[in-house]
Design a protein around this motif. Structure first.
Motif, PDB file in Angstrom:
ATOM      1  N   SER A 115      41.266  32.627  45.551  1.00 27.33           N
ATOM      2  CA  SER A 115      39.807  32.792  45.542  1.00 27.33           C
ATOM      3  C   SER A 115      39.120  32.246  46.784  1.00 27.33           C
ATOM      4  CB  SER A 115      39.215  32.121  44.303  1.00 27.33           C
ATOM      5  OG  SER A 115      39.459  30.726  44.309  1.00 27.33           O
ATOM      6  N   GLU A 116      39.754  31.258  47.443  1.00 23.01           N
ATOM      7  CA  GLU A 116      39.095  30.600  48.574  1.00 23.01           C
ATOM      8  C   GLU A 116      39.564  31.118  49.930  1.00 23.01           C
ATOM      9  OE1 GLU A 116      36.617  28.514  48.186  1.00 23.01           O
ATOM     10  OE2 GLU A 116      36.787  28.586  45.999  1.00 23.01           O
ATOM     11  N   SER A 117      40.734  31.732  49.967  1.00 25.24           N
ATOM     12  CA  SER A 117      41.254  32.224  51.238  1.00 25.24           C
ATOM     13  C   SER A 117      40.764  33.640  51.482  1.00 25.24           C
ATOM     14  CB  SER A 117      42.787  32.205  51.231  1.00 25.24           C
ATOM     15  OG  SER A 117      43.305  32.876  52.351  1.00 25.24           O
ATOM     16  N   GLY A 118      40.186  33.868  52.643  1.00 26.79           N
ATOM     17  CA  GLY A 118      39.734  35.213  52.980  1.00 26.79           C
ATOM     18  C   GLY A 118      40.873  36.210  53.028  1.00 26.79           C
ATOM     19  N   TYR A 120      43.075  36.753  50.877  1.00 24.12           N
ATOM     20  CA  TYR A 120      43.332  37.377  49.581  1.00 24.12           C
ATOM     21  C   TYR A 120      42.052  37.864  48.897  1.00 24.12           C
ATOM     22  CZ  TYR A 120      47.725  34.882  50.290  1.00 24.12           C
ATOM     23  OH  TYR A 120      48.908  34.405  50.809  1.00 24.12           O
ATOM     24  N   ALA A 121      40.991  38.031  49.659  1.00 26.67           N
ATOM     25  CA  ALA A 121      39.706  38.394  49.040  1.00 26.67           C
ATOM     26  C   ALA A 121      39.802  39.704  48.270  1.00 26.67           C
ATOM     27  CB  ALA A 121      38.626  38.486  50.120  1.00 26.67           C
ATOM     28  N   GLY A 122      40.435  40.712  48.862  1.00 26.96           N
ATOM     29  CA  GLY A 122      40.563  41.994  48.172  1.00 26.96           C
ATOM     30  C   GLY A 122      41.419  41.898  46.933  1.00 26.96           C
ATOM     31  N   LEU A 123      42.516  41.154  47.043  1.00 20.76           N
ATOM     32  CA  LEU A 123      43.403  40.977  45.893  1.00 20.76           C
ATOM     33  C   LEU A 123      42.688  40.221  44.780  1.00 20.76           C
ATOM     34  CD1 LEU A 123      46.132  41.009  44.445  1.00 20.76           C
ATOM     35  CD2 LEU A 123      46.795  39.003  45.791  1.00 20.76           C
ATOM     36  N   TRP A 124      41.943  39.191  45.124  1.00 18.27           N
ATOM     37  CA  TRP A 124      41.224  38.412  44.129  1.00 18.27           C
ATOM     38  C   TRP A 124      40.245  39.299  43.357  1.00 18.27           C
ATOM     39  CZ3 TRP A 124      41.525  34.606  41.060  1.00 18.27           C
ATOM     40  CH2 TRP A 124      40.416  33.959  40.538  1.00 18.27           C
ATOM     41  N   ASN A 125      39.571  40.179  44.060  1.00 14.01           N
ATOM     42  CA  ASN A 125      38.638  41.092  43.390  1.00 14.01           C
ATOM     43  C   ASN A 125      39.382  42.017  42.435  1.00 14.01           C
ATOM     44  OD1 ASN A 125      35.902  42.337  43.152  1.00 14.01           O
ATOM     45  ND2 ASN A 125      36.990  44.114  43.970  1.00 14.01           N
ATOM     46  N   VAL A 126      40.550  42.502  42.848  1.00 15.75           N
ATOM     47  CA  VAL A 126      41.358  43.348  41.966  1.00 15.75           C
ATOM     48  C   VAL A 126      41.771  42.577  40.717  1.00 15.75           C
ATOM     49  CG1 VAL A 126      43.584  44.528  41.731  1.00 15.75           C
ATOM     50  CG2 VAL A 126      42.203  44.872  43.786  1.00 15.75           C
ATOM     51  N   LEU A 127      42.232  41.353  40.907  1.00 13.64           N
ATOM     52  CA  LEU A 127      42.708  40.563  39.768  1.00 13.64           C
ATOM     53  C   LEU A 127      41.601  40.273  38.760  1.00 13.64           C
ATOM     54  CD1 LEU A 127      45.054  38.018  41.598  1.00 13.64           C
ATOM     55  CD2 LEU A 127      45.725  39.986  40.214  1.00 13.64           C
ATOM     56  N   LYS A 128      40.381  40.214  39.216  1.00 11.60           N
ATOM     57  CA  LYS A 128      39.258  39.958  38.304  1.00 11.60           C
ATOM     58  C   LYS A 128      38.772  41.225  37.601  1.00 11.60           C
ATOM     59  CE  LYS A 128      36.540  38.046  41.305  1.00 11.60           C
ATOM     60  NZ  LYS A 128      35.296  37.428  41.824  1.00 11.60           N
ATOM     61  N   THR A 129      39.055  42.374  38.178  1.00 12.77           N
ATOM     62  CA  THR A 129      38.420  43.590  37.657  1.00 12.77           C
ATOM     63  C   THR A 129      39.374  44.630  37.088  1.00 12.77           C
ATOM     64  OG1 THR A 129      38.457  44.587  39.874  1.00 12.77           O
ATOM     65  CG2 THR A 129      36.484  43.345  39.252  1.00 12.77           C
ATOM     66  N   THR A 130      40.641  44.626  37.510  1.00  9.14           N
ATOM     67  CA  THR A 130      41.533  45.706  37.090  1.00  9.14           C
ATOM     68  C   THR A 130      41.877  45.628  35.612  1.00  9.14           C
ATOM     69  OG1 THR A 130      43.576  46.888  37.602  1.00  9.14           O
ATOM     70  CG2 THR A 130      43.686  44.488  37.633  1.00  9.14           C
ATOM     71  N   ASP A 131      42.055  46.796  35.019  1.00  9.50           N
ATOM     72  CA  ASP A 131      42.557  46.851  33.648  1.00  9.50           C
ATOM     73  C   ASP A 131      43.924  47.524  33.609  1.00  9.50           C
ATOM     74  OD1 ASP A 131      41.885  49.467  34.192  1.00  9.50           O
ATOM     75  OD2 ASP A 131      40.507  49.705  32.506  1.00  9.50           O
TER      76      ASP A 131
END
Length: 267
Positions: A115-118, A120-131
């Motif tokens: 969440s804090e490292s730029g 992994y920003a795209g991956l973090w967003n995927v992990l929060k939203t993907t189903d």
């Protein structure tokens, strides 16, 4: 609560979706077997190398620089690159955790990294939203773990297996309070321990206690029937599997599934 449930709940509490949590955990299962003290390449009975390595860190015999530069993968995610191991070491020292193999601390570090490292920003967003579990597993494998061999199919199967386990056992509700204000132990429902689920190192529960009792009754050196599946018990399970399936080395994996349960419960 088992390690699987603890990790899953911690990820979900941090805002990771169900699929995202399973994708991460499927990868961690492939990396370390969800063993927070695991050292890369340690397949010894009882994880003796991992235990000694972790103890050296805890007692200061292995310092930050040596830990970071020894190129040995360590922990849930098998952190290997020196800057990531330095960050893990520093996070541990600042966390107040007694040992670097503290499970909750390592999950917090992974969440911090994501969440804090730029990077992994795209991956973090995927992990929060993907189903979609496949999407989460694939992206964690390629963008976060980056193994030498991209074995995403095996990691996806891990994620599905973990989902099946969680669907069966669920996440326990907080224990009720007694009149004295102390938490009273929850009484497990019968279906949580029988018929027994597939269990492995890092898990715990009533079916693990059944496993311990049966192994002890069969003469194996199980001293405590406490429902905890640790690395020592895993070694005993492997010893049993070698006697039960002498010509089937693939079964000597320390995982107690239907085939091993059937042999254990034979008269």
């Amino acid at each position: 609560m088992s390690n699987v449930q603890l990790i899953y709940k911690q990820l979900r509490d941090a805002g990771v979706s169900e699929a995202g949590a399973l994708g991460l955990m499927g990868n961690w299962m492939a990396e370390s077997g969800l063993e927070p003290n695991r050292v890369q390449g340690d397949f010894s009975q009882g994880r003796l190398q991992s235990t000694a390595y972790t103890d050296d860190l805890k007692k200061g015999r292995l310092g930050r620089a040596q830990f970071a530069r020894d190129q040995k993968g360590y922990g849930l995610a098998q952190w290997t690159y020196y800057t990531r191991k330095e960050a893990l070491y520093d996070f541990w020292k600042n966390s107040g955790a007694d040992s670097i193999d503290d499970l909750r601390m390592q999950v917090r570090f992974a969440l911090h990294e994501l969440s804090e490292s730029g990077e992994y920003a795209g991956l973090w967003n995927v992990l929060k939203t993907t189903d979609d579990i496949w999407t989460a597993t694939d992206k964690v494998c390629r963008l976060y773990e980056r193994p030498y061999f991209n074995n995403v199919d095996a990691r996806y199967q891990n994620a599905l297996s973990l989902k099946g386990e969680l669907d069966k056992v669920g996440t326990p509700a907080p224990a009720e309070q007694t009149e004295t204000g102390e938490a009273s132990p929850a009484v497990p429902a019968a279906e949580t321990c029988w018929p027994p689920r597939t269990i492995c190192s890092g898990m715990n529960g009533d079916d693990t206690a059944v496993l311990q009792a049966v192994l002890r009754a069969r003469g194996f050196p199980v001293h405590d029937v406490d429902g905890t599946f640790g690395t020592f018990l895993e070694g005993i399970v492997k010893d049993f599997q070698k006697t039960a399936f002498p010509d089937q080395p693939a079964e000597w994996d320390g995982i107690v599934g239907p085939k091993t349960w059937a042999k254990l419960l034979e008269r």
